[in-house]
Design a protein around this motif. Structure first.
Motif, PDB file in Angstrom:
ATOM      1  N   ILE A  46       0.857  -1.189   0.000  1.00 20.43           N
ATOM      2  CA  ILE A  46       0.000   0.000   0.000  1.00 20.43           C
ATOM      3  C   ILE A  46       0.892   1.238   0.000  1.00 20.43           C
ATOM      4  CG2 ILE A  46      -1.737   1.313   1.280  1.00 20.43           C
ATOM      5  CD1 ILE A  46      -2.706  -1.309   2.481  1.00 20.43           C
ATOM      6  N   ILE A  47       0.601   2.190  -0.913  1.00 20.66           N
ATOM      7  CA  ILE A  47       1.375   3.438  -0.956  1.00 20.66           C
ATOM      8  C   ILE A  47       0.493   4.675  -0.788  1.00 20.66           C
ATOM      9  CG2 ILE A  47       3.270   2.473  -2.310  1.00 20.66           C
ATOM     10  CD1 ILE A  47       1.990   3.863  -4.775  1.00 20.66           C
ATOM     11  N   ASP A  48      -0.825   4.516  -0.840  1.00 18.49           N
ATOM     12  CA  ASP A  48      -1.682   5.643  -0.464  1.00 18.49           C
ATOM     13  C   ASP A  48      -3.081   5.148  -0.148  1.00 18.49           C
ATOM     14  OD1 ASP A  48      -3.855   6.187  -2.387  1.00 18.49           O
ATOM     15  OD2 ASP A  48      -2.376   6.928  -3.784  1.00 18.49           O
ATOM     16  N   GLN A  49      -3.781   5.928   0.664  1.00 16.52           N
ATOM     17  CA  GLN A  49      -5.194   5.700   0.946  1.00 16.52           C
ATOM     18  C   GLN A  49      -5.928   7.005   0.726  1.00 16.52           C
ATOM     19  OE1 GLN A  49      -6.201   3.920   4.732  1.00 16.52           O
ATOM     20  NE2 GLN A  49      -8.378   4.381   4.515  1.00 16.52           N
ATOM     21  N   ASP A  50      -6.978   6.963  -0.051  1.00 17.47           N
ATOM     22  CA  ASP A  50      -7.796   8.146  -0.348  1.00 17.47           C
ATOM     23  C   ASP A  50      -6.951   9.300  -0.879  1.00 17.47           C
ATOM     24  OD1 ASP A  50      -9.816   6.580   0.639  1.00 17.47           O
ATOM     25  OD2 ASP A  50     -10.053   7.669   2.517  1.00 17.47           O
ATOM     26  N   GLY A  51      -5.891   8.975  -1.612  1.00 27.74           N
ATOM     27  CA  GLY A  51      -5.054  10.005  -2.225  1.00 27.74           C
ATOM     28  C   GLY A  51      -3.967  10.566  -1.342  1.00 27.74           C
ATOM     29  N   LEU A 137      -0.791   2.185   8.833  1.00 23.83           N
ATOM     30  CA  LEU A 137      -0.153   3.085   7.873  1.00 23.83           C
ATOM     31  C   LEU A 137       0.353   4.346   8.553  1.00 23.83           C
ATOM     32  CD1 LEU A 137      -2.789   2.855   4.973  1.00 23.83           C
ATOM     33  CD2 LEU A 137      -0.819   1.357   5.400  1.00 23.83           C
ATOM     34  N   GLN A 138       1.418   4.909   8.004  1.00 25.63           N
ATOM     35  CA  GLN A 138       1.982   6.170   8.476  1.00 25.63           C
ATOM     36  C   GLN A 138       2.045   7.142   7.309  1.00 25.63           C
ATOM     37  OE1 GLN A 138       3.699   6.753  12.037  1.00 25.63           O
ATOM     38  NE2 GLN A 138       1.782   5.626  12.000  1.00 25.63           N
ATOM     39  N   ALA A 139       1.567   8.376   7.524  1.00 28.33           N
ATOM     40  CA  ALA A 139       1.583   9.382   6.465  1.00 28.33           C
ATOM     41  C   ALA A 139       3.017   9.658   6.021  1.00 28.33           C
ATOM     42  CB  ALA A 139       0.923  10.667   6.954  1.00 28.33           C
ATOM     43  N   GLY A 233     -12.100  17.607   3.358  1.00 32.01           N
ATOM     44  CA  GLY A 233     -10.926  17.491   4.210  1.00 32.01           C
ATOM     45  C   GLY A 233     -10.552  16.054   4.501  1.00 32.01           C
ATOM     46  N   GLU A 234      -9.531  15.901   5.316  1.00 34.05           N
ATOM     47  CA  GLU A 234      -9.053  14.581   5.734  1.00 34.05           C
ATOM     48  C   GLU A 234      -8.923  14.579   7.247  1.00 34.05           C
ATOM     49  OE1 GLU A 234      -5.393  15.126   3.969  1.00 34.05           O
ATOM     50  OE2 GLU A 234      -6.040  14.820   1.893  1.00 34.05           O
ATOM     51  N   TYR A 235      -9.080  13.406   7.842  1.00 31.74           N
ATOM     52  CA  TYR A 235      -8.862  13.276   9.270  1.00 31.74           C
ATOM     53  C   TYR A 235      -7.743  12.270   9.532  1.00 31.74           C
ATOM     54  CZ  TYR A 235     -12.561   9.876   8.047  1.00 31.74           C
ATOM     55  OH  TYR A 235     -13.334   8.927   7.415  1.00 31.74           O
ATOM     56  N   GLN A 236      -7.058  12.491  10.652  1.00 29.70           N
ATOM     57  CA  GLN A 236      -6.109  11.498  11.130  1.00 29.70           C
ATOM     58  C   GLN A 236      -6.883  10.385  11.830  1.00 29.70           C
ATOM     59  OE1 GLN A 236      -3.557  13.768  13.782  1.00 29.70           O
ATOM     60  NE2 GLN A 236      -2.036  14.082  12.166  1.00 29.70           N
ATOM     61  N   VAL A 237      -6.508   9.144  11.565  1.00 27.02           N
ATOM     62  CA  VAL A 237      -7.116   8.011  12.262  1.00 27.02           C
ATOM     63  C   VAL A 237      -6.203   7.679  13.432  1.00 27.02           C
ATOM     64  CG1 VAL A 237      -7.982   5.665  12.055  1.00 27.02           C
ATOM     65  CG2 VAL A 237      -8.079   7.212  10.088  1.00 27.02           C
ATOM     66  N   VAL A 238      -6.687   7.931  14.648  1.00 27.26           N
ATOM     67  CA  VAL A 238      -5.838   7.960  15.834  1.00 27.26           C
ATOM     68  C   VAL A 238      -5.927   6.681  16.656  1.00 27.26           C
ATOM     69  CG1 VAL A 238      -5.421   9.188  18.002  1.00 27.26           C
ATOM     70  CG2 VAL A 238      -5.963  10.464  15.921  1.00 27.26           C
ATOM     71  N   GLN A 257      -6.077  -0.496  19.213  1.00 24.40           N
ATOM     72  CA  GLN A 257      -4.885  -0.140  18.458  1.00 24.40           C
ATOM     73  C   GLN A 257      -4.768   1.370  18.390  1.00 24.40           C
ATOM     74  OE1 GLN A 257      -4.559  -1.903  14.545  1.00 24.40           O
ATOM     75  NE2 GLN A 257      -2.564  -0.990  14.140  1.00 24.40           N
ATOM     76  N   ARG A 258      -3.554   1.850  18.573  1.00 23.84           N
ATOM     77  CA  ARG A 258      -3.262   3.281  18.538  1.00 23.84           C
ATOM     78  C   ARG A 258      -2.354   3.567  17.336  1.00 23.84           C
ATOM     79  NH1 ARG A 258      -4.968   8.063  21.371  1.00 23.84           N
ATOM     80  NH2 ARG A 258      -3.250   9.547  21.312  1.00 23.84           N
ATOM     81  N   SER A 259      -2.493   4.750  16.762  1.00 20.98           N
ATOM     82  CA  SER A 259      -1.679   5.101  15.603  1.00 20.98           C
ATOM     83  C   SER A 259      -0.225   5.322  16.002  1.00 20.98           C
ATOM     84  CB  SER A 259      -2.216   6.374  14.942  1.00 20.98           C
ATOM     85  OG  SER A 259      -1.982   7.489  15.792  1.00 20.98           O
ATOM     86  N   GLY A 260       0.653   5.363  15.011  1.00 22.29           N
ATOM     87  CA  GLY A 260       2.047   5.713  15.216  1.00 22.29           C
ATOM     88  C   GLY A 260       2.215   7.224  15.296  1.00 22.29           C
ATOM     89  N   PRO A 261       3.464   7.720  15.236  1.00 21.97           N
ATOM     90  CA  PRO A 261       3.722   9.150  15.413  1.00 21.97           C
ATOM     91  C   PRO A 261       3.226  10.019  14.264  1.00 21.97           C
ATOM     92  CG  PRO A 261       5.743   7.972  14.869  1.00 21.97           C
ATOM     93  CD  PRO A 261       4.700   6.935  15.138  1.00 21.97           C
ATOM     94  N   ALA A 262       3.016   9.442  13.073  1.00 21.00           N
ATOM     95  CA  ALA A 262       2.503  10.208  11.935  1.00 21.00           C
ATOM     96  C   ALA A 262       1.231   9.515  11.436  1.00 21.00           C
ATOM     97  CB  ALA A 262       3.541  10.298  10.825  1.00 21.00           C
ATOM     98  N   PRO A 263       0.105   9.710  12.127  1.00 20.61           N
ATOM     99  CA  PRO A 263      -1.116   8.955  11.799  1.00 20.61           C
ATOM    100  C   PRO A 263      -1.525   9.130  10.344  1.00 20.61           C
ATOM    101  CG  PRO A 263      -1.395  10.227  13.820  1.00 20.61           C
ATOM    102  CD  PRO A 263      -0.125  10.693  13.194  1.00 20.61           C
ATOM    103  N   MET A 264      -2.052   8.051   9.781  1.00 21.95           N
ATOM    104  CA  MET A 264      -2.544   8.122   8.409  1.00 21.95           C
ATOM    105  C   MET A 264      -3.756   9.033   8.349  1.00 21.95           C
ATOM    106  SD  MET A 264      -1.822   7.297   5.466  1.00 21.95           S
ATOM    107  CE  MET A 264      -2.549   7.393   3.845  1.00 21.95           C
ATOM    108  N   ARG A 265      -3.835   9.804   7.259  1.00 24.74           N
ATOM    109  CA  ARG A 265      -4.986  10.667   7.013  1.00 24.74           C
ATOM    110  C   ARG A 265      -5.781  10.120   5.842  1.00 24.74           C
ATOM    111  NH1 ARG A 265      -0.756  14.012   6.807  1.00 24.74           N
ATOM    112  NH2 ARG A 265      -1.238  14.792   4.712  1.00 24.74           N
ATOM    113  N   CYS A 266      -7.085  10.240   5.938  1.00 24.29           N
ATOM    114  CA  CYS A 266      -7.955   9.779   4.864  1.00 24.29           C
ATOM    115  C   CYS A 266      -9.285  10.502   5.003  1.00 24.29           C
ATOM    116  CB  CYS A 266      -8.131   8.262   4.911  1.00 24.29           C
ATOM    117  SG  CYS A 266      -8.770   7.636   6.480  1.00 24.29           S
TER     118      CYS A 266
END
Length: 358
Positions: A46-51, A137-139, A233-238, A257-266
């Motif tokens: 995976i290299i992107d989610q929702d762009g 995923l990490q942004a 817009g996009e939100y961080q999944v935390v 489950q908790r996100s990493g330091p750079a949460p994925m945005r979608c």
């Protein structure tokens, strides 16, 4: 089901050239069912989610709700010795299994050579495979976890009123449209645009201020999964986790489950049955943000409205005259509160459906 506009099991081959690396975009345009996508015999990253670009993460397959989009990188094999197949499974947890209907299975050819034989790859149970998970995923841009200035709590519930038609809500009222589109109310009401009551109870409006960092905590006490979409817009999944006590914990596959330091945005997230999800975003522009289920539950009331920085909307936005003209041709009011009146007078606004949330 259509794949690239063609009935799923007779779709045209995906042509692979040996040794080449491909970006494969998978988009779910479904409105009710979920899908799983795999390319057995190939490695998927995976290299992107929702762009939104992310650091590459290897998975065996994509598990996607309605409206979700992913890009994956796939490297073709070095020879034309075999052809392969990709697999698509349609499923839904709100429908009892029906042989040949739910779940449904589709296959499409991955062609290395027109005359090459099909590579036989043994089936593997889904629970033995690694599936896409936004929390994994990490942004790629490294944007850190946002702080929280304000938390908004939404609770997904299902009700069956006297007409025996299920209704879904995030709050006390089922969403419904108003006599004046919410954008026109925000633009025409001056300082009152910061008062959520002028938008009508059926919009479940939350007014947001420029620069605020918002956390949306969504509880789902429903038996159904929901695919939740946010416009503009996009939100961080935390964070995600089970919700509803010991009984509900036995009915959900969701683990904490908790996100990493750079949460994925979608802008689209799968919220599973009997779970909670924390999302964060910053208000960095004026907008009317529609937050809703991307499934058929949207038409049954499962939506709220975020009024983001209405002062900026009033300062910078000009509605095209053609839009205003089209509204007037349909007798849609273009100013005033939700009922088209001044101030807090909502006389004439259709009575919203108030649900019993006991």
């Amino acid at each position: 089901m259509l794949i690239n506009g063609i009935n799923g099991n007779v779709t045209q081959p995906v042509a692979f050239v040996p040794g080449k690396r491909y970006r494969v975009r998978v988009v779910s345009l479904l409105t009710a069912f979920w899908l799983k996508f795999r390319m057995p015999g190939h490695t998927m990253h995976i290299i992107d989610q929702d762009g939104v670009a992310c650091n590459p993460v290897e998975v065996d397959g994509l598990d996607m709700g309605p409206g979700q989009r992913f890009s994956i990188l796939v490297t073709a094999h070095d020879t034309t010795e075999f052809n392969y197949k990709y697999n698509v499974t349609l499923y839904a947890n709100f429908v009892n299994p029906l042989p040949g209907i739910i779940p449904r299975y589709y296959n499409g050819p991955i062609e290395y050579h027109q005359n090459a034989p099909l590579k036989h790859i043994p089936d593997v149970e889904d629970n033995q495979l690694s599936w896409s998970n936004t929390l994994d995923l990490q942004a790629r841009d490294g944007m850190p976890l946002l702080p929280v200035d304000r938390q908004i709590v939404l609770s997904i519930k299902q009700f069956t009123p006297e007409l025996n038609i299920p209704v879904y809500t995030f709050g006390d009222y089922a969403y419904n449209h108003t006599l004046v589109p919410t954008l026109f109310t925000a633009l025409s009401m001056g300082n009152l645009a910061f008062n959520s009551s002028i938008y009508g109870p059926q919009t479940q409006a939350h007014v947001l201020h420029y620069g605020e960092s918002i956390e949306v905590l969504v509880y789902s006490d429903d038996e159904n999964d929901h695919s939740i979409h946010m416009h503009a817009g996009e939100y961080q999944v935390v964070e995600v986790g089970p919700y509803g006590g010991p009984v509900a914990s036995n009915r959900t596959t969701v683990k904490y489950q908790r996100s990493g330091p750079a949460p994925m945005r979608c802008d689209e997230i799968a919220i599973r049955s009997h779970s909670y999800t924390k999302l964060r975003f910053r208000v960095n522009h004026g907008a009317i943000i529609f937050f809703h289920c991307h499934m058929i539950h949207n038409f049954k009331g499962l939506a709220v409205t975020f009024i983001a920085a209405p002062d900026l909307l009033q300062k910078h936005m000009k509605v095209p005259d053609e839009v205003t003209r089209m509204c007037k041709l349909q007798n849609i009011k273009t100013s005033g509160n939700a009922a088209g009146n001044a101030g807090f007078d909502l006389t004439g606004l259709p009575q919203p459906l108030l649900v019993n949330r006991e």
